[in-house]
Design a protein around this motif. Structure first.
Motif, PDB file in Angstrom:
ATOM      1  N   LYS A 409       0.831  -1.201   0.000  1.00 29.49           N
ATOM      2  CA  LYS A 409       0.000   0.000   0.000  1.00 29.49           C
ATOM      3  C   LYS A 409       0.869   1.257   0.000  1.00 29.49           C
ATOM      4  CE  LYS A 409      -2.270   0.928   3.749  1.00 29.49           C
ATOM      5  NZ  LYS A 409      -3.281   0.888   4.835  1.00 29.49           N
ATOM      6  N   LYS A 410       1.904   1.264   0.850  1.00 28.39           N
ATOM      7  CA  LYS A 410       2.775   2.423   0.943  1.00 28.39           C
ATOM      8  C   LYS A 410       3.549   2.641  -0.361  1.00 28.39           C
ATOM      9  CE  LYS A 410       6.660   2.204   3.192  1.00 28.39           C
ATOM     10  NZ  LYS A 410       7.651   2.078   4.274  1.00 28.39           N
ATOM     11  N   ALA A 412       2.825   1.538  -3.356  1.00 27.04           N
ATOM     12  CA  ALA A 412       1.930   1.904  -4.460  1.00 27.04           C
ATOM     13  C   ALA A 412       1.604   3.392  -4.407  1.00 27.04           C
ATOM     14  CB  ALA A 412       0.654   1.075  -4.398  1.00 27.04           C
ATOM     15  N   ARG A 413       1.380   3.901  -3.190  1.00 25.42           N
ATOM     16  CA  ARG A 413       1.063   5.324  -3.046  1.00 25.42           C
ATOM     17  C   ARG A 413       2.263   6.188  -3.430  1.00 25.42           C
ATOM     18  NH1 ARG A 413       0.067   5.316   1.962  1.00 25.42           N
ATOM     19  NH2 ARG A 413       1.899   6.395   2.765  1.00 25.42           N
ATOM     20  N   TYR A 414       3.461   5.787  -2.966  1.00 23.17           N
ATOM     21  CA  TYR A 414       4.666   6.535  -3.288  1.00 23.17           C
ATOM     22  C   TYR A 414       4.953   6.498  -4.789  1.00 23.17           C
ATOM     23  CZ  TYR A 414       5.789   6.644   1.723  1.00 23.17           C
ATOM     24  OH  TYR A 414       5.772   6.855   3.072  1.00 23.17           O
ATOM     25  N   LEU A 416       2.844   6.107  -7.230  1.00 24.52           N
ATOM     26  CA  LEU A 416       1.877   6.949  -7.931  1.00 24.52           C
ATOM     27  C   LEU A 416       2.239   8.425  -7.796  1.00 24.52           C
ATOM     28  CD1 LEU A 416      -0.747   7.184  -9.534  1.00 24.52           C
ATOM     29  CD2 LEU A 416      -1.994   7.181  -7.348  1.00 24.52           C
ATOM     30  N   ASP A 417       2.660   8.837  -6.594  1.00 21.28           N
ATOM     31  CA  ASP A 417       3.052  10.224  -6.377  1.00 21.28           C
ATOM     32  C   ASP A 417       4.246  10.599  -7.242  1.00 21.28           C
ATOM     33  OD1 ASP A 417       1.039  10.544  -4.563  1.00 21.28           O
ATOM     34  OD2 ASP A 417       2.314  10.393  -2.776  1.00 21.28           O
TER      35      ASP A 417
END
Length: 431
Positions: A409-410, A412-414, A416-417
């Motif tokens: 989750k972490k 994937a978020r990073y 994407l950012d």
């Protein structure tokens, strides 16, 4: 299988934890927390119930048959308290762990809780004559609590604690497994592929220790010497064949080879790492029935493509359904996701068989499920005090893989950012 519990006061970094044995044990968590230690500890229980380790118990307490028979050659008896046996098992488990990990100073403090049905064991032996008068022959009959017996023809010499260990092991296995049998344990250690065809001189050097790698080499030598069975578990071997893209054999010089689907042989050392890691398992199942095996299986996903990790999860489910016992350490969310699929399919099948059939068809799944009651899942987690604890994981919603999910989750978020930052920069730069 009746309950066996291990209470861990301390095992390396692991503190104040309890685990209950199930046919399939899954240990997950970050690296370096002690997953292998705990899996090896469970493996010890299976060694105790399938190999000759109990001989040491009788030797250590002066119940060597040769010594007993020298004083009373015709008959004799002695009694063992179950509390005395459990005390020895606890001490032996601690020593086994120190040997297995190669650390004589490893801090181990634990207790094993077994479903023993009697307070004491009464062992006896007696001489029996049989045959025609004047031509009688002699045999020795060994008994345990008048429930288990063993006959040895002639006048046995130098058998030590062997008769007693066989009888006690049969009694313990009956208490734990009922009418099931457990014939063999095997440890699939990490990096096992590199040990398959090493020279005997190097093997002898490695065997000078008592660690888990020495155990693997000894087990591996036994497997190689055994002839293949005609009634082997062909479905399990077919799964491994498909995963490997070929089969594992021994050549005329007893070297392990990998035979590709086109029939061409290849030295195992030249095969892919994934194939080498699974090679011992292929030969093991070619020579022993899965229903009577316990396997310590470290990182079954090692070097495997995600699709093959999914396939090896199906292999594990089939083996467990046949009666195998496995202790598995894993870092693979693909592996755990697939196990969860098989768990939920089992639940769906119990509620509505039509929906179950539709689910198989929709997702292209084989008819394969696993009862969650056969699984014990534990997450190793480090606390604020630096100590590690085993966290028993409820299977109501499948095997949790939170240690993976948080990272996924972490990241994937990073990711994407970072991508969005690049696109904005690229767009502004183009202008």
């Amino acid at each position: 299988m009746k309950s066996i519990k291990i209470h861990i006061n301390r095992l390396g970094a692991v503190h104040d934890s309890t685990l209950e044995l199930k046919p399939l044990m899954i240990f997950s968590g970050e690296s370096g927390l002690g997953k292998s230690y705990v899996a090896i500890l469970v493996h010890y229980i299976y060694k105790l119930l399938s190999e000759n380790r109990l001989q040491e118990f009788f030797g250590a307490n002066g119940w060597d048959f040769d010594q007993l028979a020298s004083a009373n050659p015709e008959k004799g008896t002695f009694t063992v308290q179950s509390a005395q046996l459990l005390q020895w098992i606890n001490a032996d488990a601690c020593q086994y762990m120190r040997d297995a990990v190669g650390n004589p100073d490893l801090h181990v403090d634990l207790s094993v809780e077994m479903p023993i049905t009697q307070l004491e064991y009464v062992f006896s032996y007696r001489t029996v004559l049989y045959g025609m008068e004047g031509k009688e022959e002699k045999s020795m009959v060994f008994e345990l609590n008048s429930n288990f017996d063993l006959r040895i023809e002639g006048n046995p010499k130098s058998v030590g604690g062997m008769p007693w260990s066989i009888l006690l092991q049969a009694s313990l296995c009956h208490d734990v497994f009922g009418e099931e049998r457990l014939d063999q344990t095997f440890c699939m250690v990490p990096g096992r592929g590199a040990l398959l065809n090493i020279p005997l001189t190097l093997q002898d050097r490695l065997k000078s220790t008592k660690d888990i790698y020495t155990e693997f080499l000894n087990d591996w030598a036994v497997v190689r010497a055994m002839p293949p069975r005609r009634d082997n578990d062909s479905d399990l071997l077919k799964l491994l064949y498909d995963i490997n893209g070929g089969q594992i054999e021994l050549d005329d010089e007893d070297k392990v080879i990998y035979r590709l689907t086109d029939g061409e042989p290849l030295p195992i050392n030249a095969a892919a790492s994934s194939i080498k890691e699974l090679a011992p398992l292929y030969l093991l199942l070619d020579k022993y029935p899965a229903s009577h095996l316990s396997i310590l299986f470290e990182e079954p996903e090692a070097h495997l493509h995600p699709q093959k990790q999914v396939d090896i999860a199906d292999f594990v489910v089939r083996a467990i359904n046949k009666g195998s016992h496995m202790q598995i350490t894993t870092h693979s969310d693909y592996f755990l996701r697939r196990l969860n699929d098989r768990i939920f399919l089992h639940k769906i099948q119990n509620i509505n068989k039509e929906v179950y059939a539709e689910s198989l068809s929709k997702y292209g799944y084989s008819d394969l499920t696993v009862n969650p009651s056969l699984i014990g899942a534990y997450l190793l987690r480090r606390g604020a005090d630096g100590n590690v604890k085993l966290v028993s994981q409820s299977l109501d919603k499948g095997i949790p893989y939170e240690s993976f999910y948080d990272v996924i989750k972490k990241e994937a978020r990073y990711s994407l950012d970072i991508q969005q930052t690049y696109y904005k920069l690229a767009e502004n730069h183009a202008e």
